[in-house]
Design a protein around this motif. Structure first.
Motif, mmCIF file in Angstrom:
data_model
loop_
_atom_site.group_PDB
_atom_site.id
_atom_site.type_symbol
_atom_site.label_atom_id
_atom_site.label_comp_id
_atom_site.label_asym_id
_atom_site.label_seq_id
_atom_site.Cartn_x
_atom_site.Cartn_y
_atom_site.Cartn_z
ATOM 1 N N VAL A 89 0.829 -1.205 0.000
ATOM 2 C CA VAL A 89 0.000 0.000 0.000
ATOM 3 C C VAL A 89 0.865 1.257 0.000
ATOM 4 C CG1 VAL A 89 -1.740 1.333 1.272
ATOM 5 C CG2 VAL A 89 -1.913 -1.160 1.191
ATOM 6 N N HIS A 90 2.001 1.204 0.700
ATOM 7 C CA HIS A 90 2.797 2.405 0.953
ATOM 8 C C HIS A 90 4.161 2.294 0.259
ATOM 9 C CE1 HIS A 90 -0.260 3.232 3.963
ATOM 10 N NE2 HIS A 90 -0.084 1.997 4.398
ATOM 11 N N PRO A 91 4.376 3.045 -0.844
ATOM 12 C CA PRO A 91 5.638 2.952 -1.587
ATOM 13 C C PRO A 91 6.819 3.475 -0.782
ATOM 14 C CG PRO A 91 3.921 4.037 -2.900
ATOM 15 C CD PRO A 91 3.424 3.952 -1.492
ATOM 16 N N LEU A 92 7.951 2.760 -0.851
ATOM 17 C CA LEU A 92 9.238 3.224 -0.326
ATOM 18 C C LEU A 92 9.151 3.765 1.105
ATOM 19 C CD1 LEU A 92 10.702 5.060 -3.459
ATOM 20 C CD2 LEU A 92 11.268 2.770 -2.626
ATOM 21 N N LEU A 132 -0.107 -17.307 -3.154
ATOM 22 C CA LEU A 132 1.287 -16.876 -3.080
ATOM 23 C C LEU A 132 1.686 -16.125 -4.347
ATOM 24 C CD1 LEU A 132 3.536 -17.438 -0.890
ATOM 25 C CD2 LEU A 132 4.446 -19.114 -2.497
ATOM 26 N N ALA A 133 1.096 -16.530 -5.481
ATOM 27 C CA ALA A 133 1.452 -15.936 -6.779
ATOM 28 C C ALA A 133 0.543 -14.799 -7.204
ATOM 29 C CB ALA A 133 1.421 -17.026 -7.857
ATOM 30 N N HIS A 134 -0.495 -14.481 -6.427
ATOM 31 C CA HIS A 134 -1.565 -13.632 -6.967
ATOM 32 C C HIS A 134 -1.089 -12.235 -7.334
ATOM 33 C CE1 HIS A 134 -1.899 -11.816 -2.940
ATOM 34 N NE2 HIS A 134 -2.703 -10.913 -3.453
ATOM 35 N N ASP A 135 -0.004 -11.731 -6.737
ATOM 36 C CA ASP A 135 0.511 -10.400 -7.062
ATOM 37 C C ASP A 135 1.884 -10.450 -7.719
ATOM 38 O OD1 ASP A 135 -1.637 -8.872 -6.253
ATOM 39 O OD2 ASP A 135 -0.878 -8.500 -4.236
ATOM 40 N N ILE A 136 2.286 -11.611 -8.209
ATOM 41 C CA ILE A 136 3.653 -11.788 -8.683
ATOM 42 C C ILE A 136 3.966 -10.935 -9.917
ATOM 43 C CG2 ILE A 136 3.293 -13.736 -10.299
ATOM 44 C CD1 ILE A 136 5.749 -15.071 -8.880
ATOM 45 N N HIS A 144 2.495 -9.483 2.350
ATOM 46 C CA HIS A 144 1.062 -9.562 2.021
ATOM 47 C C HIS A 144 0.746 -10.893 1.350
ATOM 48 C CE1 HIS A 144 -2.873 -8.546 0.300
ATOM 49 N NE2 HIS A 144 -2.386 -8.873 -0.880
ATOM 50 N N SER A 145 1.557 -11.303 0.386
ATOM 51 C CA SER A 145 1.294 -12.547 -0.337
ATOM 52 C C SER A 145 1.380 -13.749 0.592
ATOM 53 C CB SER A 145 2.288 -12.700 -1.495
ATOM 54 O OG SER A 145 2.120 -11.655 -2.435
ATOM 55 N N LEU A 146 2.315 -13.722 1.536
ATOM 56 C CA LEU A 146 2.422 -14.819 2.502
ATOM 57 C C LEU A 146 1.183 -14.880 3.396
ATOM 58 C CD1 LEU A 146 6.186 -14.410 3.473
ATOM 59 C CD2 LEU A 146 5.171 -16.380 2.301
ATOM 60 N N ASP A 206 -9.272 -10.253 -0.001
ATOM 61 C CA ASP A 206 -10.164 -9.266 0.609
ATOM 62 C C ASP A 206 -10.098 -9.316 2.134
ATOM 63 O OD1 ASP A 206 -11.032 -8.141 -1.731
ATOM 64 O OD2 ASP A 206 -12.900 -9.262 -1.844
ATOM 65 N N ILE A 207 -9.913 -10.507 2.697
ATOM 66 C CA ILE A 207 -9.800 -10.623 4.148
ATOM 67 C C ILE A 207 -8.545 -9.895 4.632
ATOM 68 C CG2 ILE A 207 -9.351 -12.258 6.030
ATOM 69 C CD1 ILE A 207 -11.263 -14.207 4.595
ATOM 70 N N CYS A 208 -7.459 -10.047 3.893
ATOM 71 C CA CYS A 208 -6.239 -9.316 4.255
ATOM 72 C C CYS A 208 -6.462 -7.813 4.142
ATOM 73 C CB CYS A 208 -5.079 -9.752 3.368
ATOM 74 S SG CYS A 208 -4.339 -11.310 3.877
ATOM 75 N N TYR A 209 -7.174 -7.413 3.117
ATOM 76 C CA TYR A 209 -7.510 -6.007 2.907
ATOM 77 C C TYR A 209 -8.274 -5.471 4.123
ATOM 78 C CZ TYR A 209 -8.861 -2.091 -0.240
ATOM 79 O OH TYR A 209 -9.027 -0.878 -0.843
#
Length: 469
Positions: free
Chosen positions: A62-65, A122-126, A77-79, A265-268
């Motif tokens: 969500v927050h760059p750098l 695990l791959a959803h944002d790869i 997040h993916s984990l 969405d649950i993580c969101y």
């Protein structure tokens, strides 16, 4: 596919096809399982040890750098999504086993279904570019600029829409089936079941967007496959027996993709909001109110130890909320399993849960949009990210059409090509007269960078020492 498979005769056979362990890109039949490590466990391991997955460690969630320690990246997040996805997959499979006349297909256990969803999550944002969704917007905006029109005229409508509606989801599918491990020869060669669960949008850009590219608006519709990987999508759909979508010319989702979406969405709703508290964008009370709604109880009915810190209290509430959401989502999955098989389910699984759960998820998303995504500090960082990616595209993208002219390449283009060349060599690619393929190869290079690499190189291309602030 090398073998034409028969159409399933009943629900059990249909589920068996959906849990197919055949590897896309390989002609070998799935091996008979002779150990506790199934083909789906191997998918998970291949993803963990891939270069693209490691790059998520310094890519924006969500927050760059951000300089704040403990703030989530795309990797963490993916984990987290994969852990929730595993629980959803296992519990849904256990409940489905009880509903089906003959139980789960032979050789498939709830643990197998759990690890399929876990690997897909695990791959959803790869395939996400640097700087998260801001990176996607930056790439689309760059190609939408009027200066690019003469080049886009050389491309077909399918090819143009891939760029004008650029999607990290489609880039992810390209990484998995083409770029990683076996370039242009099956990619990572994951099982069809895992790839199916990964594909939230199993259709092309032309299936979900206005086919008149000149009239494409900022309201870009998501898609999951570039035109360059259309053949792989067709092979996957055939292997899994995915029905055609009723909304467009693409395919309906694999049922397990709904569990992936729910895990994300649950993580969101439960986890990403916590980062907003740590960065002083949200208050504890704002987030706790949503947690209590998702738990389904009033604050005065839950007693938390007085010595707990605010962070520990949120963690305790999150665990209770997560338990209720996992139960509700898996109940909705089984209750709507016939519609999932037919490809006719409307909305997400949350749309078929208790209204308080659906409302809580929507409130969490609204709070994030209002207080996090529009926070001045995040807006400033996104503007910086936009400039970074535009600088990289300005520099490297002209290499995609340099073959159209026989003029000698200027010094800068020669040196830029020398930076790009190791990437091309690794993936066994060359820049040719095919502008579309050249553009995708350059996008592979740029979007494969993490935030820090992209920032540093953009600074250097502007004549500044590429240090991280």
């Amino acid at each position: 596919m090398s073998t034409q498979l028969d159409r399933p005769k009943n629900a059990s056979e249909h589920w068996a096809r959906l849990f197919n362990a055949r590897r896309l890109g390989s002609d070998k039949l799935p091996p008979t399982q002779d150990s506790a490590r199934s083909s789906f466990h191997k998918d998970y391991d291949r993803l963990v040890f891939s270069h693209s997955f490691r790059q998520l460690n310094q890519k924006t969630q969500v927050h760059p750098l951000t300089n704040q320690l403990g703030i989530r990246t795309r990797l963490t997040h993916s984990l987290e999504v994969s852990c929730i996805g595993r629980s959803l997959g296992m519990m849904a499979a256990e409940k489905l086993h009880d509903k089906l006349d003959n139980g789960l297909p032979s050789g498939v256990t709830p643990a197998d279904v759990g690890v399929i969803v876990q690997a897909a999550c695990l791959a959803h944002d790869i395939g996400n570019p640097p700087f998260g969704h801001a990176g996607e917007y930056a790439i689309r905006d760059w190609f939408m600029h009027s200066d690019r029109e003469p080049i886009l005229q050389h491309l077909s409508i399918n090819e143009r829409l891939d760029l004008l509606a650029y999607e990290g989801n489609a880039q992810g599918f390209r990484l998995l089936v083409r770029n990683e491990h076996h370039p242009d020869n099956g990619g990572m060669r994951l099982t069809c079941a895992t790839l199916g669960a990964f594909m939230k949008y199993p259709w092309l850009a032309t299936h979900s967007n206005n086919k008149d590219a000149d009239k494409l608006t900022d309201d870009v519709q998501k898609f999951g496959c570039f035109y360059s990987e259309a053949a792989q999508l067709e092979q996957l759909a055939e292997c899994l027996n995915l029905p055609r979508s009723q909304q467009h010319d693409g395919y309906a989702r694999h049922p397990l993709a709904y569990l992936l979406e729910a895990a994300d969405d649950i993580c969101y709703a439960l986890i990403d909001l916590e980062d907003g508290i740590h960065l002083n964008m949200l208050s504890y009370a704002e987030v706790a109110d949503i947690f209590y709604q998702l738990i389904g109880e009033r604050p005065d009915t839950i007693t938390l130890p007085a010595q707990m810190s605010a962070r520990q209290q949120l963690a305790a509430l999150r665990a209770r909320a997560m338990m209720r959401l996992v139960n509700a989502v898996t109940d909705a999955f089984v209750a709507n399993s016939d519609a999932l098989l037919a490809g006719t389910l409307s909305g997400s699984l949350f749309a078929h849960c208790d209204p308080t759960i659906k409302s809580g998820i929507n409130q969490a998303k609204a709070l994030a949009r209002e207080k996090i995504f529009n926070h001045p500090s995040k807006v400033r960082m996104e503007l910086m990210a936009n400039q970074c990616l535009h600088r990289l595209l300005d520099a490297f993208m002209p290499l995609a059409w340099m073959a159209l002219t026989k003029a000698p390449k200027p010094f800068e283009q020669q040196r830029l090509l020398s930076l790009l060349q190791p990437h091309l060599d690794e993936h066994r690619r060359v820049l040719s007269e095919d502008i579309y393929q050249n553009i995708l190869n350059i996008l592979d290079f740029i979007t494969g960078m993490n935030d820090h690499e992209a920032y540093r190189l953009a600074q250097e291309l502007q004549g500044h020492l590429g240090t991280i602030v």
